[in-house]
Design a protein around this motif. Structure first.
Motif, PDB file in Angstrom:
ATOM      1  N   MET A   1       0.847  -1.176   0.000  1.00  0.00           N
ATOM      2  CA  MET A   1       0.000   0.000   0.000  1.00  0.00           C
ATOM      3  C   MET A   1       0.892   1.238   0.000  1.00  0.00           C
ATOM      4  N   ILE A   2       0.584   2.192  -0.856  1.00  0.00           N
ATOM      5  CA  ILE A   2       1.360   3.427  -0.942  1.00  0.00           C
ATOM      6  C   ILE A   2       0.425   4.613  -0.740  1.00  0.00           C
ATOM      7  N   ASN A   3       0.697   5.388   0.304  1.00  0.00           N
ATOM      8  CA  ASN A   3      -0.124   6.560   0.604  1.00  0.00           C
ATOM      9  C   ASN A   3       0.745   7.798   0.733  1.00  0.00           C
ATOM     10  N   LYS A   4       0.144   8.941   0.402  1.00  0.00           N
ATOM     11  CA  LYS A   4       0.807  10.229   0.549  1.00  0.00           C
ATOM     12  C   LYS A   4       0.154  10.970   1.713  1.00  0.00           C
ATOM     13  N   TYR A   5       1.001  11.537   2.575  1.00  0.00           N
ATOM     14  CA  TYR A   5       0.545  12.271   3.748  1.00  0.00           C
ATOM     15  C   TYR A   5       1.172  13.659   3.764  1.00  0.00           C
ATOM     16  N   ILE A   6       0.440  14.621   4.310  1.00  0.00           N
ATOM     17  CA  ILE A   6       0.970  15.956   4.554  1.00  0.00           C
ATOM     18  C   ILE A   6       1.043  16.131   6.070  1.00  0.00           C
ATOM     19  N   VAL A   7       2.231  16.507   6.545  1.00  0.00           N
ATOM     20  CA  VAL A   7       2.463  16.666   7.980  1.00  0.00           C
ATOM     21  C   VAL A   7       2.564  18.154   8.288  1.00  0.00           C
ATOM     22  N   TYR A   8       1.763  18.608   9.258  1.00  0.00           N
ATOM     23  CA  TYR A   8       1.725  20.011   9.653  1.00  0.00           C
ATOM     24  C   TYR A   8       2.301  20.176  11.055  1.00  0.00           C
ATOM     25  N   GLY A   9       2.849  21.342  11.302  1.00  0.00           N
ATOM     26  CA  GLY A   9       3.420  21.663  12.606  1.00  0.00           C
ATOM     27  C   GLY A   9       4.795  22.279  12.415  1.00  0.00           C
ATOM     28  N   ARG A  10       5.634  22.149  13.435  1.00  0.00           N
ATOM     29  CA  ARG A  10       7.021  22.622  13.323  1.00  0.00           C
ATOM     30  C   ARG A  10       7.840  21.462  12.745  1.00  0.00           C
ATOM     31  N   VAL A  11       7.862  21.391  11.409  1.00  0.00           N
ATOM     32  CA  VAL A  11       8.472  20.244  10.727  1.00  0.00           C
ATOM     33  C   VAL A  11       9.490  20.650   9.666  1.00  0.00           C
ATOM     34  N   GLN A  12       9.758  21.934   9.529  1.00  0.00           N
ATOM     35  CA  GLN A  12      10.804  22.385   8.616  1.00  0.00           C
ATOM     36  C   GLN A  12      11.876  23.119   9.402  1.00  0.00           C
TER      37      GLN A  12
ATOM     38  N   SER B   1       4.718  22.813   5.462  1.00  0.00           N
ATOM     39  CA  SER B   1       4.404  21.424   5.803  1.00  0.00           C
ATOM     40  C   SER B   1       5.409  20.496   5.116  1.00  0.00           C
ATOM     41  N   VAL B   2       5.284  19.207   5.384  1.00  0.00           N
ATOM     42  CA  VAL B   2       6.157  18.192   4.801  1.00  0.00           C
ATOM     43  C   VAL B   2       5.284  17.103   4.196  1.00  0.00           C
ATOM     44  N   GLU B   3       5.644  16.690   2.978  1.00  0.00           N
ATOM     45  CA  GLU B   3       4.944  15.601   2.292  1.00  0.00           C
ATOM     46  C   GLU B   3       5.739  14.315   2.478  1.00  0.00           C
ATOM     47  N   ILE B   4       5.058  13.263   2.907  1.00  0.00           N
ATOM     48  CA  ILE B   4       5.694  11.952   3.077  1.00  0.00           C
ATOM     49  C   ILE B   4       4.903  10.936   2.273  1.00  0.00           C
ATOM     50  N   VAL B   5       5.608  10.169   1.451  1.00  0.00           N
ATOM     51  CA  VAL B   5       5.016   9.045   0.729  1.00  0.00           C
ATOM     52  C   VAL B   5       5.548   7.783   1.388  1.00  0.00           C
ATOM     53  N   ILE B   6       4.648   6.910   1.804  1.00  0.00           N
ATOM     54  CA  ILE B   6       5.023   5.680   2.493  1.00  0.00           C
ATOM     55  C   ILE B   6       4.572   4.481   1.669  1.00  0.00           C
ATOM     56  N   ASP B   7       5.532   3.635   1.314  1.00  0.00           N
ATOM     57  CA  ASP B   7       5.285   2.394   0.584  1.00  0.00           C
ATOM     58  C   ASP B   7       5.525   1.243   1.554  1.00  0.00           C
ATOM     59  N   SER B   8       4.467   0.838   2.248  1.00  0.00           N
ATOM     60  CA  SER B   8       4.584  -0.211   3.258  1.00  0.00           C
ATOM     61  C   SER B   8       3.198  -0.703   3.645  1.00  0.00           C
ATOM     62  N   ASN B   9       3.141  -1.929   4.129  1.00  0.00           N
ATOM     63  CA  ASN B   9       1.894  -2.469   4.666  1.00  0.00           C
ATOM     64  C   ASN B   9       1.742  -2.165   6.150  1.00  0.00           C
ATOM     65  N   ARG B  10       2.720  -1.460   6.731  1.00  0.00           N
ATOM     66  CA  ARG B  10       2.705  -1.128   8.162  1.00  0.00           C
ATOM     67  C   ARG B  10       2.493   0.369   8.374  1.00  0.00           C
ATOM     68  N   GLN B  11       1.568   0.960   7.643  1.00  0.00           N
ATOM     69  CA  GLN B  11       1.337   2.406   7.680  1.00  0.00           C
ATOM     70  C   GLN B  11       1.074   2.936   9.091  1.00  0.00           C
ATOM     71  N   GLU B  12       0.216   2.289   9.842  1.00  0.00           N
ATOM     72  CA  GLU B  12      -0.164   2.788  11.174  1.00  0.00           C
ATOM     73  C   GLU B  12       1.029   2.820  12.115  1.00  0.00           C
ATOM     74  N   GLU B  13       1.854   1.784  12.096  1.00  0.00           N
ATOM     75  CA  GLU B  13       3.049   1.735  12.939  1.00  0.00           C
ATOM     76  C   GLU B  13       4.009   2.874  12.584  1.00  0.00           C
ATOM     77  N   ILE B  14       4.188   3.107  11.299  1.00  0.00           N
ATOM     78  CA  ILE B  14       5.086   4.161  10.824  1.00  0.00           C
ATOM     79  C   ILE B  14       4.540   5.537  11.202  1.00  0.00           C
ATOM     80  N   LEU B  15       3.250   5.755  10.984  1.00  0.00           N
ATOM     81  CA  LEU B  15       2.641   7.049  11.318  1.00  0.00           C
ATOM     82  C   LEU B  15       2.715   7.343  12.812  1.00  0.00           C
TER      83      LEU B  15
END
Length: 86
Positions: free
Chosen positions: A1-12, A40-54
């Motif tokens: 599964m590959i999903n794209k996420y946008i992360v907001y906050g103090r991330v840059q 913000s920061v864009e993260i693309v995750i290619d993994s079946n363990r999305q919840e653990e990574i997030l």
């Protein structure tokens, strides 16, 4: 599964992309991370363990503060490694 996420906050400007890169080595997932013009920061995750990574991404590193993570889309791509994009 590959999903794209946008992360907001103090991330840059706080080593957040490098943190995510090192996390990809630790948790063995592929994808990419890049800063966006709005701070913000864009993260693309290619993994079946999305919840653990997030869960780990939400913790961030010592200098960052993640306020929100929004899933924006599911991708039909495939990643062979993890890259920091500029």
């Amino acid at each position: 599964m590959i999903n794209k996420y946008i992360v907001y906050g103090r991330v840059q400007g706080v080593g957040f992309r490098y943190f995510v890169y090192k996390l990809s080595e630790k948790l063995k997932f592929n994808g990419s991370v890049k800063n966006l013009p709005d701070g913000s920061v864009e993260i693309v995750i290619d993994s079946n363990r999305q919840e653990e990574i997030l869960k780990e991404i939400k913790k961030g590193n010592f200098f960052s503060h993640v306020e929100n993570i929004i899933k924006t889309e599911t991708l039909e791509l495939s990643y062979d490694d993890f890259k920091i994009l500029y």
